[in-house]
Design a protein around this motif. Structure first.
Motif, short mmCIF file in Angstrom:
data_model
loop_
_atom_site.label_atom_id
_atom_site.label_comp_id
_atom_site.label_asym_id
_atom_site.label_seq_id
_atom_site.Cartn_x
_atom_site.Cartn_y
_atom_site.Cartn_z
N GLU A 156 0.81 -1.21 0.14
CA GLU A 156 0.07 0.09 -0.02
C GLU A 156 0.89 1.27 0.03
O GLU A 156 1.89 1.43 0.70
CB GLU A 156 -1.06 -0.01 1.33
CG GLU A 156 -1.70 1.14 1.25
CD GLU A 156 -2.45 1.41 2.69
OE1 GLU A 156 -3.57 1.65 2.87
OE2 GLU A 156 -1.83 1.29 3.55
N CYS A 157 0.50 2.04 -0.86
CA CYS A 157 1.37 3.44 -0.95
C CYS A 157 2.61 3.38 -0.87
O CYS A 157 3.24 3.79 0.21
CB CYS A 157 0.82 4.33 0.31
SG CYS A 157 -1.05 4.76 0.43
N PRO A 158 3.25 2.87 -2.02
CA PRO A 158 4.73 2.77 -2.00
C PRO A 158 5.53 4.04 -2.04
O PRO A 158 6.71 4.09 -1.49
CB PRO A 158 5.16 1.83 -3.20
CG PRO A 158 3.57 2.21 -4.21
CD PRO A 158 2.66 2.27 -3.15
N SER A 159 4.81 5.05 -2.50
CA SER A 159 5.19 6.45 -2.26
C SER A 159 3.93 7.23 -1.59
O SER A 159 2.86 6.96 -2.29
CB SER A 159 5.57 7.01 -3.75
OG SER A 159 4.67 7.00 -4.67
N ARG A 160 4.18 8.00 -0.88
CA ARG A 160 3.14 8.84 -0.01
C ARG A 160 3.56 10.16 0.23
O ARG A 160 4.63 10.50 0.42
CB ARG A 160 2.87 7.95 1.15
CG ARG A 160 3.94 7.68 2.14
CD ARG A 160 3.43 7.02 3.20
NE ARG A 160 3.04 5.45 2.95
CZ ARG A 160 2.48 4.41 3.51
NH1 ARG A 160 2.12 4.88 4.92
NH2 ARG A 160 2.29 3.41 3.07
N ILE A 161 2.57 10.88 0.34
CA ILE A 161 2.62 12.35 0.91
C ILE A 161 2.07 12.43 2.39
O ILE A 161 1.16 12.06 2.49
CB ILE A 161 1.88 13.05 -0.08
CG1 ILE A 161 2.30 13.08 -1.42
CG2 ILE A 161 1.76 14.62 0.39
CD1 ILE A 161 3.70 13.82 -1.36
N LEU A 162 2.79 13.11 3.12
CA LEU A 162 2.44 13.11 4.49
C LEU A 162 2.00 14.74 4.88
O LEU A 162 2.77 15.71 4.45
CB LEU A 162 3.64 13.00 5.56
CG LEU A 162 3.91 11.53 5.72
CD1 LEU A 162 2.70 10.77 6.22
CD2 LEU A 162 4.57 10.94 4.65
N LEU A 163 0.64 14.81 5.14
CA LEU A 163 -0.09 16.15 5.00
C LEU A 163 -0.42 16.48 6.66
O LEU A 163 -1.01 15.89 7.14
CB LEU A 163 -1.29 16.10 4.24
CG LEU A 163 -2.11 17.40 4.31
CD1 LEU A 163 -1.69 18.50 3.64
CD2 LEU A 163 -3.70 17.03 3.74
N PRO A 164 0.32 17.55 7.16
CA PRO A 164 -0.06 18.27 8.55
C PRO A 164 -1.58 19.10 8.21
O PRO A 164 -1.42 19.80 7.33
CB PRO A 164 1.20 18.86 8.91
CG PRO A 164 1.78 19.44 7.44
CD PRO A 164 1.29 18.49 6.56
#
Length: 805
Positions: A292-300
């Motif tokens: 799942e999600c091998p590349s991801r964006i982390l959003l605060p």
């Protein structure tokens, strides 16, 4: 006779205006003298009054007296500030213009007692002394305009080093931008070299994207667009002030996906800011569970969530936390919506996402924790927590337990060195900023410091404090920059920590030991009853701090009237130089908490071993307000706690009255400005600077920006204006900056600071730009034009890409 009658009317009106000016100058000039300030304004006021009286008597001696006023003003101004044009102009503008008016025929003709007198001869003799005085003043002004006494020019010898940058510097492919500072080194350096000093003037707009996210009703005053985007592969990733994440096509700027977390905007929210998102690609030898999600964006988000999104689709990563979301309120000592969230992107490492947060300034002494937490990048499981009030235990907090309230927080951007296994956090203060008597020993240890924590465990490795017992809001806003330097012939992994006070602390990032000397020096004493001041503070030998102390002669205004108002304010405040403690009288804080260098940081070229910075200089005031018997500040109504734990009293916004509930003093603070809203200290207020990191010397420092968008009259005078946001540098030898208070993106030759190109922006550009290579192979400059609520710049929603044709 009718001509003379009309002249007499003009004469009487002139006399009345001159008398009003004189009365105001004499009255307020007398107050200034009583405060120990300059006698000039009182003397000039008397000169205006005598001139007015003689005008009413139709005596030609009025022009002779006023000639003495002009010459006296010229002599006083030159004695105070020499041939510095803008300070000189502010002292003499009104005097000069009134003198010109007194020489017009309608005024001079009325001074002739007999209509039969030979008019030309009588008038010429009457006006000659004043004409000579005005010519002398004009000549001095022309000489002053032709000189530049504020800029320091020079050339960075090391800028000629054209060695190729290391491939994948900082672990990022050359054409990409994976973190706020491009890499976790925080250097804001692009290895791309297609854009050079020779061709940068050919840059053209390639595309513009409008986010559609503009300020809304109920937003805080400080709603800002401080974004630095990321560029990974064929996509650009952004977030908007309302925490909306968007992916754009890196070639065309077209929207690929959009994720709106639908934040809850609390009325107690102090800032509405998203400086950026973070990116993580799973290592080939450690794929995420279920792929799942091998590349991801982390959003605060502005309501204190951390959301993981699939970088390809924008959909939440279901296995992260609760269906893609970690609630950052978990473990907080009390739930106060709006009082805590992360305004800055977290740091992502091989296995972890590490996040800190912003705690509202100066609202109370019982606010959320400044805890720093490391979560499993795939699952969102809490791996460790560093509570600054309990630094020895980083074991994940137990269910039902809470972190300590009100501990120092890290609201800005961190840097990391995975080879050393350390993350470097710039720290803020334990609130409130201007009252420190109730701080814990751990608060005293970690406030306004750089912390080095072990990435794997969160344990403290070292701490270096830049301000002891901070009472000035001199927290470290800038991301540390990591660069390898040669020290006495040996390679040393270094960390450069720019600060609001202007000092750049250069440390060995393995140990926290200074590389550039930073000796302790005595500072002003005398805090209010119950508090204390540190006897000494560290002062780095590498500094962009203002030189010397402000004096009354440094006060400025667009006219002599607002300059007089600034001198009165200056004399009414306590000021003993840098680190003058807050006081009941009111203290002048210079540099102010706007910062010489704030969250924009500096840009470092790791190949040429140079740095490019945009220092600002802006004085603030800080006045403590005692609380009455009921605990409320004098002159303020009793406050009542809202159901969220906040207060219905005016919340703190770092300007004006800040409540400081629980402390014995509220605080009134803000920029020291003239009645026209311009800074009280003389320009320049903003520069660009070039620093040689081999010699640790500031080589050039040149005023930057115009007052076109901040002055009452939009004239593009290059006076040097403050900037909020940071620069970038490129391997091509060009630096870029957008963050000045005028609406421009500018390119500079890093070797000497020369402006090579500029383009007008549709709104304020208070953000840090970035550069990447488009899928078609073009180096692209990306800038943000969205404005800043607190600074009053025009707000917007534009992201603009520039490329060479």
């Amino acid at each position: 006779m009718r001509y003379l009658s009309g002249s007499r009317v003009v004469l009487w009106i002139t006399a009345i205006v001159v008398a009003v000016i004189g009365a105001g100058l004499a009255f307020f000039g007398g107050r200034l003298v009583a405060l120990g300030g300059s006698w000039y304004y009182l003397a000039a006021g008397i000169g205006f009054l005598v001139t007015a009286a003689l005008l009413m008597l139709r005596r030609r001696e009025a022009l002779w007296v006023y000639a003495l006023v002009v010459l006296g003003t010229l002599a006083w101004a030159y004695a105070e500030i020499g041939l510095a044009w803008w300070p000189l102009a502010a002292r003499g503008d009104v005097v000069f213009l009134v003198g010109l008016w007194l020489l017009v025929p309608w005024v001079r003709n009325a001074l002739v007692h007999s209509p039969d007198a030979p008019r030309p001869r009588a008038l010429g003799m009457a006006g000659l002394p004043l004409a000579v005085a005005l010519v002398a003043a004009g000549a001095v002004g022309i000489v002053a305009m032709s000189r530049d006494l504020t800029d320091r020019f020079g050339t960075l010898a090391s800028a000629a080093n054209a060695a190729a940058p290391p491939a994948n510097h900082g672990g990022v492919p050359d054409g990409e931008w994976h973190a706020y500072g491009r890499s976790d080194y925080g250097d804001r350096y692009s290895p791309l070299a297609e854009i050079t000093p020779q061709n940068v003037a050919n840059l053209k707009v390639a595309w513009t994207y409008n986010t559609g996210d503009l300020p809304r009703s109920g937003d805080p005053k400080e709603t800002t667009f401080e974004l630095t985007p990321l560029a990974v592969g064929n996509k650009v990733f952004i977030c908007t002030p309302h925490s909306i994440a968007v992916a754009l096509d890196a070639e065309t700027g077209k929207e690929v996906w959009r994720y709106d977390p639908k934040i809850q905007v609390s009325p107690d929210l102090q800032h509405m800011t998203c400086r950026g998102v973070s990116y993580h690609a799973a290592p080939a030898d450690a794929p995420p569970p279920n792929g799942e999600c091998p590349s991801r964006i982390l959003l605060p988000t502005a309501d204190a969530r951390l959301i993981a999104l699939d970088a390809e689709t924008g959909k939440p990563c279901a296995g992260f936390g609760d269906n893609g979301t970690v609630n950052l309120w978990t473990g907080m000592p009390q739930y106060q919506p709006g009082f805590y969230y992360s305004t800055s992107p977290p740091v992502t490492t091989r296995n972890l996402v590490i996040i800190a947060g912003n705690v509202s300034d100066n609202v109370s002494t019982h606010e959320p924790s400044g805890v720093i937490r490391g979560y499993d990048i795939n699952t969102g499981r809490l791996v460790w927590n560093f509570d600054p009030a309990n630094p020895d235990d980083t074991t994940p907090i137990g269910e039902g337990k809470t972190y300590a309230h009100n501990s120092p927080n890290s609201w800005s951007i961190s840097a990391a060195d995975e080879q050393l296994g350390l993350i470097y956090l710039p720290m803020g203060n334990a609130t409130p900023d201007q009252w420190g008597a109730d701080r814990r020993p751990t608060d005293e240890r970690f406030s306004s410091a750089i912390l080095a924590l072990e990435i794997a465990t969160g344990r403290l490795r070292w701490v270096y404090q830049t301000v002891h017992h901070d009472l000035w809001d001199m927290d470290i806003g800038a991301q540390p920059s990591l660069v390898d330097l040669s020290v006495q012939g040996r390679p040393v992994p270094a960390l450069i920590a720019p600060t609001k006070r202007g000092d750049l602390f250069v440390l060995d990032r393995r140990t926290g030991e200074p590389i550039v000397p930073a000796p302790e020096k005595p500072v002003p004493q005398g805090a209010v009853t119950g508090d204390r001041t540190a006897p000494t503070q560290p002062f780095s030998a590498l500094t962009l701090a203002p030189e010397g102390r402000l004096t009354g002669a440094d006060m400025w205004g667009a006219t002599m009237f607002d300059q007089l108002a600034c001198r009165l304010e200056f004399r009414s405040l306590r000021y003993d130089g840098i680190f003058t403690p807050p006081s009941l009288q009111g203290s002048l804080i210079y540099p102010g908490n706007f910062g010489v260098i704030d969250w924009g940081g500096i840009a470092v070229d790791p190949v040429r071993k140079i740095a490019f910075a945009n220092p600002s200089y802006f004085a603030f005031y800080s006045r403590l307000i005692p609380r009455g018997p009921g605990g409320n500040a004098e002159g303020q109504p009793e406050s009542h706690q809202s159901p969220s734990g906040g207060s219905d009293m005016k919340k703190a916004d770092e300007s004006g009255a800040n409540p400081n509930h629980g402390a014995p003093y509220a605080v009134d603070m803000g920029p020291l400005v003239s009645p026209l809203g311009l800074p009280c200290q003389a320009p320049p207020w903003g520069y660009i600077a070039g620093i040689d990191l081999q010699t640790m010397k500031v080589v050039y420092k040149i005023k930057n920006g115009t007052v076109r968008d901040v002055a009452p009259v939009p004239l593009p005078f290059r006076m040097g204006v403050p900037s909020l946001g940071g620069p970038i540098v490129t391997a091509g030898g060009v630096a870029f900056l957008t963050s000045t208070l005028d609406y421009y993106v500018r390119a500079y030759d890093v070797a000497n600071g020369k402006v090579l190109w500029q383009d007008r922006l549709p709104a304020g550009g208070q953000a840090t730009p970035m550069s990447y290579r488009s899928p078609s192979g073009k180096q692209t400059l990306l800038v943000m034009a969205g404005g800043h609520g607190s600074l009053g710049t025009k707000q917007g929603d534009a992201i603009i890409a520039y490329r060479l044709p």
